[in-house]
Design a protein around this motif. Structure first.
Motif: not given
Length: 143
Positions: A40, A43-45, A134-135, A138-139, A142
């Motif tokens: 995940k 994929n969010n990179y 995970t979140e 992701i942050t 980013a």
């Protein structure tokens, strides 16, 4: 009789004391495990799609080159050409995905340290417990 009663009482208190000390350390150990859904995060990179597109283009070019050049080659020549083109594609993958993988790994370590997590596993290995990072990863990626 009083000695036996005092000894029994002392034994029970000592037993509860040991159990009381063990429980918090077990809870603390459980709190130190985190997990990340690495797929995940990947994929969010940011810009991962452009990296995958560049790799796919490299594969298509390699396939086209193989089809054009292999017609006039024997089996050994085809195998050598295939190996050469595969190495080119693998090199492009490392070039495009290596920095992404490195940044994701660094983000996982940073988030884990900030949250006091000593061990981080991929979410696919978790059955029960742990803390989902995970979140937060992701942050961090980013940024």
């Amino acid at each position: 009789m009083k000695k036996k009663l005092l000894a029994s009482l002392f034994f029970v208190l000592a037993l509860f004391g040991v159990c009381g000390m063990a429980a918090p350390s077990e809870a603390l150990a459980a709190e130190q495990i985190g997990y990340v859904n690495v797929q995940k995060v990947f994929n969010n990179y940011p810009d991962v799609r452009s990296a995958i597109s560049a790799i796919d283009l490299e594969r298509q070019n390699a396939q086209k080159q193989f089809n054009e050049q292999s017609a006039s080659l024997d089996d050994n020549g085809k195998a050598d050409l295939n190996k050469k083109l595969s190495e080119q594609v693998n090199s492009k993958e490392k070039e495009m995905l290596g920095p992404i993988q490195k940044k994701i790994s660094e983000a996982i370590v940073k988030v884990a340290k900030a949250q006091g997590i000593g061990t981080v596993l991929d979410s696919s290995t978790i059955v029960f417990g742990g803390k989902d990072l995970t979140e937060a990863v992701i942050t961090e990626v980013a940024k």
